[in-house]
Design a protein around this motif. Sequence first.
Motif, PDB file in Angstrom:
ATOM      1  N   GLY A   5       0.790  -1.217   0.000  1.00  0.00           N
ATOM      2  CA  GLY A   5       0.000   0.000   0.000  1.00  0.00           C
ATOM      3  C   GLY A   5       0.822   1.266   0.000  1.00  0.00           C
ATOM      4  N   LEU A   6       2.127   1.166  -0.084  1.00  0.00           N
ATOM      5  CA  LEU A   6       2.999   2.320   0.011  1.00  0.00           C
ATOM      6  C   LEU A   6       3.345   2.862  -1.359  1.00  0.00           C
ATOM      7  N   LYS A  61      -1.119  20.639   9.563  1.00  0.00           N
ATOM      8  CA  LYS A  61      -1.258  21.489  10.750  1.00  0.00           C
ATOM      9  C   LYS A  61      -1.525  20.687  12.015  1.00  0.00           C
ATOM     10  N   ASN A  62      -1.980  19.447  11.837  1.00  0.00           N
ATOM     11  CA  ASN A  62      -2.299  18.598  12.983  1.00  0.00           C
ATOM     12  C   ASN A  62      -2.338  17.138  12.537  1.00  0.00           C
ATOM     13  N   ALA A  63      -2.695  16.258  13.462  1.00  0.00           N
ATOM     14  CA  ALA A  63      -2.733  14.821  13.159  1.00  0.00           C
ATOM     15  C   ALA A  63      -3.750  14.501  12.071  1.00  0.00           C
ATOM     16  N   VAL A  64      -4.846  15.239  12.025  1.00  0.00           N
ATOM     17  CA  VAL A  64      -5.852  15.013  10.991  1.00  0.00           C
ATOM     18  C   VAL A  64      -5.237  15.271   9.611  1.00  0.00           C
ATOM     19  N   GLY A  65      -4.411  16.303   9.510  1.00  0.00           N
ATOM     20  CA  GLY A  65      -3.736  16.597   8.254  1.00  0.00           C
ATOM     21  C   GLY A  65      -2.790  15.485   7.842  1.00  0.00           C
ATOM     22  N   LEU A  66      -2.119  14.876   8.818  1.00  0.00           N
ATOM     23  CA  LEU A  66      -1.232  13.747   8.527  1.00  0.00           C
ATOM     24  C   LEU A  66      -2.029  12.559   7.998  1.00  0.00           C
ATOM     25  N   VAL A  67      -3.150  12.268   8.638  1.00  0.00           N
ATOM     26  CA  VAL A  67      -3.991  11.144   8.217  1.00  0.00           C
ATOM     27  C   VAL A  67      -4.531  11.411   6.808  1.00  0.00           C
ATOM     28  N   LYS A  68      -4.962  12.624   6.568  1.00  0.00           N
ATOM     29  CA  LYS A  68      -5.463  13.004   5.247  1.00  0.00           C
ATOM     30  C   LYS A  68      -4.379  12.794   4.183  1.00  0.00           C
ATOM     31  N   PHE A  69      -3.166  13.243   4.469  1.00  0.00           N
ATOM     32  CA  PHE A  69      -2.032  13.058   3.557  1.00  0.00           C
ATOM     33  C   PHE A  69      -1.801  11.572   3.294  1.00  0.00           C
ATOM     34  N   ALA A  70      -1.818  10.772   4.342  1.00  0.00           N
ATOM     35  CA  ALA A  70      -1.573   9.341   4.204  1.00  0.00           C
ATOM     36  C   ALA A  70      -2.599   8.671   3.309  1.00  0.00           C
ATOM     37  N   PHE A  71      -3.864   8.984   3.483  1.00  0.00           N
ATOM     38  CA  PHE A  71      -4.922   8.370   2.673  1.00  0.00           C
ATOM     39  C   PHE A  71      -4.883   8.872   1.240  1.00  0.00           C
ATOM     40  N   ASN A  73      -2.371   9.749  -0.439  1.00  0.00           N
ATOM     41  CA  ASN A  73      -1.166   9.323  -1.137  1.00  0.00           C
ATOM     42  C   ASN A  73      -0.899   7.829  -1.050  1.00  0.00           C
ATOM     43  N   GLY A  74      -1.886   7.064  -0.648  1.00  0.00           N
ATOM     44  CA  GLY A  74      -1.770   5.618  -0.658  1.00  0.00           C
ATOM     45  C   GLY A  74      -0.856   5.046   0.412  1.00  0.00           C
ATOM     46  N   ILE A  75      -0.568   5.820   1.438  1.00  0.00           N
ATOM     47  CA  ILE A  75       0.288   5.345   2.529  1.00  0.00           C
ATOM     48  C   ILE A  75      -0.546   4.554   3.535  1.00  0.00           C
ATOM     49  N   ALA A  76      -1.831   4.903   3.626  1.00  0.00           N
ATOM     50  CA  ALA A  76      -2.753   4.203   4.517  1.00  0.00           C
ATOM     51  C   ALA A  76      -4.043   3.947   3.743  1.00  0.00           C
ATOM     52  N   ALA A  77      -4.794   2.950   4.179  1.00  0.00           N
ATOM     53  CA  ALA A  77      -6.080   2.623   3.544  1.00  0.00           C
ATOM     54  C   ALA A  77      -7.024   2.067   4.600  1.00  0.00           C
ATOM     55  N   PHE A  78      -8.300   2.080   4.280  1.00  0.00           N
ATOM     56  CA  PHE A  78      -9.322   1.562   5.209  1.00  0.00           C
ATOM     57  C   PHE A  78      -9.204   0.074   5.338  1.00  0.00           C
TER      58      PHE A  78
END
Length: 78
Positions: A5-6, A61-71, A73-78
């Motif tokens: 997924g990376l 700006k915060n952890a939500v922004g990190l999670v958004k970036f990850a999803f 850009n295919g770094i994380a998935a449901f």
Amino acid sequence: MQKDGLDKGVARRADISPREIEILQHICQELTMKEIGEKLFLSEQTVHTHRKNLMKKTKAKNAVGLVKFAFQNGIAAF
């Protein structure tokens, strides 16, 4: 994109290290800094530093922004 997924292209463009990607994936799983540290055999402070560096590199700006970036850009998935 690889089978884990990376999307390494995105990670390289943002200059994100493999360890930072690993930490970001754990953040997306809602683990605390302490839990991530225990899982990866790192101090809580080291995890915090990686998170801080990720926020700079991704311009989050915060952890939500990190999670958004990850999803996005295919770094994380449901």
